[in-house]
Design a protein around this motif. Structure first.
Motif, PDB file in Angstrom:
ATOM      1  N   LEU A 106     118.114 -12.939 -24.633  1.00 49.47           N
ATOM      2  CA  LEU A 106     117.357 -14.153 -24.340  1.00 49.47           C
ATOM      3  C   LEU A 106     116.371 -13.904 -23.195  1.00 49.47           C
ATOM      4  N   LEU A 107     116.826 -13.149 -22.203  1.00 49.58           N
ATOM      5  CA  LEU A 107     115.966 -12.815 -21.063  1.00 49.58           C
ATOM      6  C   LEU A 107     114.741 -12.041 -21.541  1.00 49.58           C
ATOM      7  N   ARG A 108     114.958 -11.090 -22.466  1.00 53.57           N
ATOM      8  CA  ARG A 108     113.850 -10.298 -22.974  1.00 53.57           C
ATOM      9  C   ARG A 108     112.867 -11.195 -23.734  1.00 53.57           C
ATOM     10  N   PHE A 109     113.404 -12.086 -24.549  1.00 48.34           N
ATOM     11  CA  PHE A 109     112.550 -13.003 -25.317  1.00 48.34           C
ATOM     12  C   PHE A 109     111.741 -13.899 -24.371  1.00 48.34           C
ATOM     13  N   ALA A 110     112.442 -14.491 -23.389  1.00 49.53           N
ATOM     14  CA  ALA A 110     111.766 -15.420 -22.471  1.00 49.53           C
ATOM     15  C   ALA A 110     110.712 -14.689 -21.651  1.00 49.53           C
ATOM     16  N   SER A 111     111.013 -13.489 -21.181  1.00 55.31           N
ATOM     17  CA  SER A 111     110.034 -12.755 -20.369  1.00 55.31           C
ATOM     18  C   SER A 111     108.803 -12.404 -21.191  1.00 55.31           C
ATOM     19  N   ALA A 112     109.019 -12.014 -22.452  1.00 55.15           N
ATOM     20  CA  ALA A 112     107.872 -11.652 -23.295  1.00 55.15           C
ATOM     21  C   ALA A 112     107.009 -12.873 -23.570  1.00 55.15           C
ATOM     22  N   ALA A 113     107.660 -13.999 -23.896  1.00 51.64           N
ATOM     23  CA  ALA A 113     106.895 -15.228 -24.157  1.00 51.64           C
ATOM     24  C   ALA A 113     106.185 -15.669 -22.884  1.00 51.64           C
ATOM     25  N   GLY A 114     106.895 -15.588 -21.749  1.00 49.77           N
ATOM     26  CA  GLY A 114     106.317 -15.992 -20.462  1.00 49.77           C
ATOM     27  C   GLY A 114     105.139 -15.109 -20.095  1.00 49.77           C
ATOM     28  N   SER A 115     105.280 -13.817 -20.354  1.00 49.05           N
ATOM     29  CA  SER A 115     104.208 -12.892 -20.014  1.00 49.05           C
ATOM     30  C   SER A 115     102.939 -13.202 -20.815  1.00 49.05           C
ATOM     31  N   ALA A 116     103.103 -13.508 -22.104  1.00 46.76           N
ATOM     32  CA  ALA A 116     101.934 -13.820 -22.944  1.00 46.76           C
ATOM     33  C   ALA A 116     101.256 -15.089 -22.435  1.00 46.76           C
ATOM     34  N   SER A 117     102.060 -16.111 -22.136  1.00 47.72           N
ATOM     35  CA  SER A 117     101.488 -17.362 -21.651  1.00 47.72           C
ATOM     36  C   SER A 117     100.861 -17.174 -20.274  1.00 47.72           C
ATOM     37  N   PHE A 118     101.452 -16.298 -19.468  1.00 50.70           N
ATOM     38  CA  PHE A 118     100.899 -16.034 -18.132  1.00 50.70           C
ATOM     39  C   PHE A 118      99.482 -15.475 -18.231  1.00 50.70           C
ATOM     40  N   GLN A 119      99.296 -14.519 -19.172  1.00 47.05           N
ATOM     41  CA  GLN A 119      97.965 -13.917 -19.293  1.00 47.05           C
ATOM     42  C   GLN A 119      96.924 -14.970 -19.651  1.00 47.05           C
ATOM     43  N   THR A 120      97.313 -15.940 -20.471  1.00 45.63           N
ATOM     44  CA  THR A 120      96.356 -16.975 -20.874  1.00 45.63           C
ATOM     45  C   THR A 120      96.121 -17.993 -19.768  1.00 45.63           C
ATOM     46  N   ASN A 121      97.212 -18.487 -19.168  1.00 48.97           N
ATOM     47  CA  ASN A 121      97.085 -19.650 -18.295  1.00 48.97           C
ATOM     48  C   ASN A 121      97.002 -19.331 -16.810  1.00 48.97           C
ATOM     49  N   CYS A 122      97.604 -18.254 -16.392  1.00 55.52           N
ATOM     50  CA  CYS A 122      97.781 -18.034 -14.958  1.00 55.52           C
ATOM     51  C   CYS A 122      96.940 -16.895 -14.416  1.00 55.52           C
ATOM     52  N   ALA A 123      96.665 -15.896 -15.274  1.00 61.38           N
ATOM     53  CA  ALA A 123      95.950 -14.703 -14.808  1.00 61.38           C
ATOM     54  C   ALA A 123      94.588 -15.019 -14.169  1.00 61.38           C
ATOM     55  N   PRO A 124      93.857 -16.040 -14.652  1.00 59.65           N
ATOM     56  CA  PRO A 124      92.561 -16.295 -14.019  1.00 59.65           C
ATOM     57  C   PRO A 124      92.683 -16.541 -12.510  1.00 59.65           C
ATOM     58  N   CYS A 125      93.747 -17.161 -12.069  1.00 58.49           N
ATOM     59  CA  CYS A 125      93.913 -17.397 -10.629  1.00 58.49           C
ATOM     60  C   CYS A 125      94.806 -16.348  -9.964  1.00 58.49           C
ATOM     61  N   HIS A 126      95.897 -15.978 -10.606  1.00 57.90           N
ATOM     62  CA  HIS A 126      96.863 -15.094  -9.936  1.00 57.90           C
ATOM     63  C   HIS A 126      96.658 -13.622 -10.278  1.00 57.90           C
ATOM     64  N   GLY A 127      95.736 -13.311 -11.196  1.00 51.46           N
ATOM     65  CA  GLY A 127      95.503 -11.909 -11.564  1.00 51.46           C
ATOM     66  C   GLY A 127      96.379 -11.496 -12.732  1.00 51.46           C
ATOM     67  N   ARG A 128      95.896 -10.518 -13.508  1.00 53.55           N
ATOM     68  CA  ARG A 128      96.636 -10.095 -14.703  1.00 53.55           C
ATOM     69  C   ARG A 128      98.011  -9.543 -14.354  1.00 53.55           C
ATOM     70  N   GLY A 129      98.125  -8.891 -13.217  1.00 57.00           N
ATOM     71  CA  GLY A 129      99.414  -8.349 -12.803  1.00 57.00           C
ATOM     72  C   GLY A 129     100.124  -9.279 -11.829  1.00 57.00           C
ATOM     73  N   ALA A 130      99.685 -10.535 -11.732  1.00 59.07           N
ATOM     74  CA  ALA A 130     100.252 -11.526 -10.812  1.00 59.07           C
ATOM     75  C   ALA A 130     100.141 -11.071  -9.359  1.00 59.07           C
ATOM     76  N   GLN A 131      99.156 -10.178  -9.103  1.00 61.41           N
ATOM     77  CA  GLN A 131      99.024  -9.614  -7.758  1.00 61.41           C
ATOM     78  C   GLN A 131      98.349 -10.573  -6.785  1.00 61.41           C
TER      79      GLN A 131
END
Ligand code: HEC
Ligand code: HEC
Length: 289
Positions: A106-131
């Protein structure tokens, strides 16, 4: 007027009778196999136009009698993918946030789904690597402004930061300079003191004067020791991690304006499973508590 056919001396091949400046054209018809292939491909293409989508029209295109559509194929594949994920999504919905990491699959599934959504929604402000960038925190480290447990991260995501949502992270540092709560000299002194908290060289006399100002004006939120308070959203001032920069000028600017970074509330924009997987993903980046 047709000229008399003649045989070329060198090749022994008949000429077509065409001649340009002494250069004569040999009569070499296309090979039969080539011609047959050519005609066959024309017939094939007509068949193709009839069964497959082919010609553009003004507002549409000829769809072909087989009704083939790549769009429909993709839609069917996407649906098959979603169906395959449905069981995992349902499991994620039913598992309390804190328990997700106890189930590796479940952790693997959630992290993969979260990572995909992060690139779309969060990367513009927090960076692609969340840096992160200046004003936009790094989410990989264990330095949290508002809390680094998976529940706190989830709450930050749901309601945002200084959004006006009544459960948002709302505390705002006073604008000490802009609102004239402190004069320039006091701001300078307390900035020197802040620099000394972070172990940076500072003007010791000014920092000594600043200590008193700090105790009175800042300790409530940033703590007596300057280590910050998560329930106030007040960052640690003693480490090397700066949201807005750690030079003297940048620290003075933070004190003058109170900054007040804003992050949108994601609760109204994303579905609950996606929000959960985002919280799990951010928590798993390395700095989760
Ligand atoms: C419009 C820009 C923007 C977008 C998009 C954005 N953030 Fe943020 N985020 C910020 C800012 C700015 C802050 C810091 C606010 C502050 O000063 O406390 C922040 C803070 C955070 C924090 C709190 C960090 C801490 O130390 O407590 C988390 C967690 C976070 N963001 C996650 C996300 C995730 C996940 C997404 C995507 C769903 C996202 N952010 C999208 C701007 C953004
Ligand atoms: C009401 C609580 C509160 C008080 C009082 C307060 N701060 Fe803050 N401070 C905050 C918050 C919240 C932030 C984060 C602002 C943001 O994320 O946009 C912050 C940010 C900062 C920053 C930027 C840190 C970075 O990582 O870039 C500095 C520097 C700072 N404060 C210094 C001070 C000093 C010096 C005082 C006293 C003169 C003070 N603060 C008083 C809440 C407070």
């Amino acid at each position: 007027m047709t000229k008399k056919r003649e045989i070329d001396d060198v090749t022994g091949v008949e000429t077509t009778g065409h001649e340009w400046d002494g250069i004569k054209e040999l009569n070499k018809p296309l090979p039969r196999w080539w011609l047959l292939t050519f005609y066959a491909s024309i017939i094939w293409s007509v068949g193709y136009w009839i069964v497959y989508p082919a010609w553009p029209l003004a507002n549409d295109y000829t769809r072909g009698i087989w009704g083939y559509s790549q769009r429909a194929t993709v839609a069917a594949e996407v649906k098959a993918g979603i169906d395959a994920q449905a069981a995992m999504r349902q499991k994620l919905d039913q598992t309390p946030l804190a328990d997700v990491r106890k189930d590796p699959e479940l952790l693997r599934f959630a992290s993969a789904a979260g990572s995909a959504s992060f690139q779309t929604n969060c990367a513009p402000c927090h960076g692609r690597g969340a840096q992160g960038f200046t004003g936009y925190p790094n989410l990989n480290d264990d330095d949290w402004i508002w809390g680094g447990t998976v529940e706190e991260i989830h709450k930050t995501l749901l309601h945002g930061i200084r959004t006006g949502d009544d459960q948002a992270r709302a505390i705002q540092m006073p604008k000490f300079g802009v609102d004239k709560l402190l004069d320039d000299a006091k701001i300078n002194d307390v900035a020197e003191y802040t620099m000394s908290l972070a172990g940076k060289a500072s003007d010791a006399t000014a920092a000594g004067r600043g200590a008193a100002v700090y105790k009175e004006q800042c300790a409530l939120c940033h703590g007596d020791d300057g280590k910050g308070k998560i329930d106030q959203g007040a960052p640690n001032l003693t480490d090397a991690i700066w949201l807005y920069g750690g030079t003297k000028e940048q620290v003075v600017e933070s004190i003058r304006t109170g900054r007040g970074g804003m992050m949108p509330a994601w609760g109204p924009r994303l579905d609950s499973t996606t929000l959960k997987s985002l919280a799990v993903y951010v928590h798993s980046l390395g700095g989760g508590k």
